[in-house]
Enzyme design. Structure first.
Site, PDB file in Angstrom:
ATOM      1  N   ASP A  93       0.863  -1.190   0.000  1.00 38.88           N
ATOM      2  CA  ASP A  93       0.000   0.000   0.000  1.00 38.88           C
ATOM      3  C   ASP A  93       0.894   1.232   0.000  1.00 38.88           C
ATOM      4  O   ASP A  93       1.639   1.464   0.947  1.00 38.88           O
ATOM      5  CB  ASP A  93      -0.864  -0.048   1.279  1.00 38.88           C
ATOM      6  CG  ASP A  93      -1.736   1.176   1.450  1.00 38.88           C
ATOM      7  OD1 ASP A  93      -2.558   1.178   2.375  1.00 38.88           O
ATOM      8  OD2 ASP A  93      -1.583   2.135   0.660  1.00 38.88           O
TER       9      ASP A  93
ATOM     10  N   ASN B  96      -6.967  12.377 -11.026  1.00 36.98           N
ATOM     11  CA  ASN B  96      -7.654  12.761 -12.268  1.00 36.98           C
ATOM     12  C   ASN B  96      -7.516  14.262 -12.409  1.00 36.98           C
ATOM     13  O   ASN B  96      -7.055  14.942 -11.488  1.00 36.98           O
ATOM     14  CB  ASN B  96      -9.138  12.327 -12.245  1.00 36.98           C
ATOM     15  CG  ASN B  96      -9.893  12.943 -11.096  1.00 36.98           C
ATOM     16  OD1 ASN B  96     -10.011  14.162 -10.991  1.00 36.98           O
ATOM     17  ND2 ASN B  96     -10.389  12.110 -10.189  1.00 36.98           N
TER      18      ASN B  96
ATOM     19  N   ASP C 177      -5.947   7.129  -5.567  1.00 36.69           N
ATOM     20  CA  ASP C 177      -6.309   8.532  -5.277  1.00 36.69           C
ATOM     21  C   ASP C 177      -7.130   8.584  -3.990  1.00 36.69           C
ATOM     22  O   ASP C 177      -6.838   9.344  -3.055  1.00 36.69           O
ATOM     23  CB  ASP C 177      -7.125   9.060  -6.469  1.00 36.69           C
ATOM     24  CG  ASP C 177      -7.286  10.578  -6.488  1.00 36.69           C
ATOM     25  OD1 ASP C 177      -7.973  11.073  -7.397  1.00 36.69           O
ATOM     26  OD2 ASP C 177      -6.708  11.249  -5.617  1.00 36.69           O
TER      27      ASP C 177
ATOM     28  N   THR D 291      -3.175   2.012 -14.780  1.00 34.15           N
ATOM     29  CA  THR D 291      -3.473   0.585 -15.045  1.00 34.15           C
ATOM     30  C   THR D 291      -4.671   0.086 -14.257  1.00 34.15           C
ATOM     31  O   THR D 291      -4.983  -1.106 -14.287  1.00 34.15           O
ATOM     32  CB  THR D 291      -2.254  -0.293 -14.708  1.00 34.15           C
ATOM     33  OG1 THR D 291      -1.962  -0.163 -13.313  1.00 34.15           O
ATOM     34  CG2 THR D 291      -1.047   0.095 -15.535  1.00 34.15           C
TER      35      THR D 291
ATOM     36  N   TYR E  27      -8.182   3.513 -15.363  1.00 38.92           N
ATOM     37  CA  TYR E  27      -7.911   4.081 -16.693  1.00 38.92           C
ATOM     38  C   TYR E  27      -7.557   3.038 -17.746  1.00 38.92           C
ATOM     39  O   TYR E  27      -7.305   3.377 -18.898  1.00 38.92           O
ATOM     40  CB  TYR E  27      -6.831   5.161 -16.595  1.00 38.92           C
ATOM     41  CG  TYR E  27      -7.357   6.516 -16.094  1.00 38.92           C
ATOM     42  CD1 TYR E  27      -8.688   6.674 -15.708  1.00 38.92           C
ATOM     43  CD2 TYR E  27      -6.533   7.628 -16.011  1.00 38.92           C
ATOM     44  CE1 TYR E  27      -9.169   7.884 -15.255  1.00 38.92           C
ATOM     45  CE2 TYR E  27      -6.997   8.850 -15.561  1.00 38.92           C
ATOM     46  CZ  TYR E  27      -8.330   8.967 -15.184  1.00 38.92           C
ATOM     47  OH  TYR E  27      -8.818  10.180 -14.735  1.00 38.92           O
TER      48      TYR E  27
HETATM   49  N1  APR Z   1      -1.273   1.479  -3.089  1.00 37.54           N
HETATM   50  C1  APR Z   1      -0.663   1.172  -4.266  1.00 37.54           C
HETATM   51  N2  APR Z   1      -1.333   0.931  -5.415  1.00 37.54           N
HETATM   52  C2  APR Z   1      -2.687   1.002  -5.363  1.00 37.54           C
HETATM   53  C3  APR Z   1      -3.401   1.315  -4.174  1.00 37.54           C
HETATM   54  C4  APR Z   1      -2.632   1.559  -3.013  1.00 37.54           C
HETATM   55  N3  APR Z   1      -3.209   1.877  -1.833  1.00 37.54           N
HETATM   56  N4  APR Z   1      -4.746   1.307  -4.471  1.00 37.54           N
HETATM   57  C5  APR Z   1      -4.855   0.982  -5.766  1.00 37.54           C
HETATM   58  N5  APR Z   1      -3.630   0.794  -6.315  1.00 37.54           N
HETATM   59  C6  APR Z   1      -3.260   0.409  -7.677  1.00 37.54           C
HETATM   60  C7  APR Z   1      -4.296  -0.285  -8.510  1.00 37.54           C
HETATM   61  O1  APR Z   1      -4.334  -1.670  -8.199  1.00 37.54           O
HETATM   62  C8  APR Z   1      -3.742  -0.031  -9.907  1.00 37.54           C
HETATM   63  O2  APR Z   1      -2.754  -0.999 -10.202  1.00 37.54           O
HETATM   64  O3  APR Z   1      -2.988   1.611  -8.385  1.00 37.54           O
HETATM   65  C9  APR Z   1      -3.041   1.323  -9.775  1.00 37.54           C
HETATM   66  C10 APR Z   1      -3.757   2.483 -10.461  1.00 37.54           C
HETATM   67  O4  APR Z   1      -5.158   2.297 -10.343  1.00 37.54           O
HETATM   68  P1  APR Z   1      -6.136   3.539 -10.082  1.00 37.54           P
HETATM   69  O5  APR Z   1      -5.993   3.982  -8.685  1.00 37.54           O
HETATM   70  O6  APR Z   1      -7.489   3.111 -10.553  1.00 37.54           O
HETATM   71  O7  APR Z   1      -5.574   4.702 -11.002  1.00 37.54           O
HETATM   72  P2  APR Z   1      -5.727   4.948 -12.585  1.00 37.54           P
HETATM   73  O8  APR Z   1      -5.871   3.681 -13.345  1.00 37.54           O
HETATM   74  O9  APR Z   1      -4.574   5.883 -12.910  1.00 37.54           O
HETATM   75  O10 APR Z   1      -7.113   5.731 -12.700  1.00 37.54           O
HETATM   76  C11 APR Z   1      -7.166   7.022 -12.161  1.00 37.54           C
HETATM   77  O11 APR Z   1      -9.120   6.502 -10.896  1.00 37.54           O
HETATM   78  O12 APR Z   1      -9.130   6.666  -8.628  1.00 37.54           O
HETATM   79  C12 APR Z   1      -9.497   7.313  -9.779  1.00 37.54           C
HETATM   80  O13 APR Z   1      -9.411   9.639  -9.224  1.00 37.54           O
HETATM   81  C13 APR Z   1      -8.744   8.609  -9.941  1.00 37.54           C
HETATM   82  O14 APR Z   1     -10.067   9.258 -11.817  1.00 37.54           O
HETATM   83  C14 APR Z   1      -8.796   8.770 -11.425  1.00 37.54           C
HETATM   84  C15 APR Z   1      -8.634   7.349 -11.931  1.00 37.54           C
END
Ligand code: APR
Length: 191
Positions: free
Chosen positions: A28, A42, A52, A140, A143
């Site tokens: 995490d 975003n 996020d 990943t 998005y």
């Molecule tokens: N620590 C590390 N990695 C994490 C955590 C965490 N606590 N939570 C999620 N992830 C990983 C997910 O498993 C994925 O591999 O982060 C990666 C990116 O996933 P997202 O958080 O969905 O980000 P993204 O694909 O860039 O999409 C961004 O999602 O959360 C919303 O506000 C954000 O609109 C934006 C979009």
């Protein structure tokens, strides 16, 4: 009595590149004890789900307050660019917020925009004289960017960045699940 300050050594695998370190960790990102963690935000900078949401929950309202000030000054954050706030309640001193591309079909410059998100985040860390930066796997999750393409872009962008002189000494990729970790490990082993 000898007092040894036990610093928990990070686990995961690492590789030395241009005298600097690229490290992969499972876990995490909000728990990282580094100078800055990077948020996959975003363009609104008003928070969301995924990493996020986790960062805003763990970091507290101060981070959102600073994001609102940034929005008021410069409007929405375009994909591929980055801004920086304090870390609030996080162990990390700073949060670098970047926006990755939404994956469509690979013909909308998604790969370069993803590279830019990593590169601009590292440039900002260097501007603030930071030494250690932790990234999630940007784009990943929600998005939809294919991990098999995203991981090599992330690793190669960090390698390119290390060719230039900067304060950054260690770049970490903190992967939340085994699939992401394996893809990043494959990309790191190719170096
Ligand atoms: N620590 C590390 N990695 C994490 C955590 C965490 N606590 N939570 C999620 N992830 C990983 C997910 O498993 C994925 O591999 O982060 C990666 C990116 O996933 P997202 O958080 O969905 O980000 P993204 O694909 O860039 O999409 C961004 O999602 O959360 C919303 O506000 C954000 O609109 C934006 C979009």
């Amino acid at each position: 009595m000898s007092s040894t300050s036990e610093k928990s050594e990070p686990s995961g695998i690492s590789k030395s590149v241009e005298g600097k370190t690229i490290r992969l960790l499972r876990g995490d990102i909000t728990r990282e004890e580094v100078d800055a963690i990077v948020n996959a935000a975003n363009s609104t900078l008003m928070g969301g789900g995924g990493v996020d949401g986790a960062i805003h929950r763990a970091g507290g309202p101060q981070i959102l307050e600073e994001c609102k000030q940034i929005r008021a000054m410069q409007g929405q954050l375009p994909a591929g660019q980055a801004v920086i706030t304090g870390g609030g309640n996080l162990k990390a001193q700073y949060v670098i917020h970047t926006v990755g591309p939404i994956w469509r079909d690979g013909s909308c410059n998604e790969e370069e925009t993803l590279a830019s998100a990593y590169r601009e985040s590292l440039k900002l860390a260097a501007q603030y004289e930071l030494k250690t930066v932790s990234f999630p796997s940007i784009s990943t999750g929600a998005y939809g960017f294919p991990l098999s393409k995203a991981a090599p872009i992330a690793i190669s962008t960090a390698c390119e960045f290390f060719k230039e002189q900067s304060s950054v000494e260690e770049v970490r990729f903190v992967l939340f699940d085994a699939f992401a970790y394996n893809e990043f490990e494959t990309a790191l082993n190719v170096l």
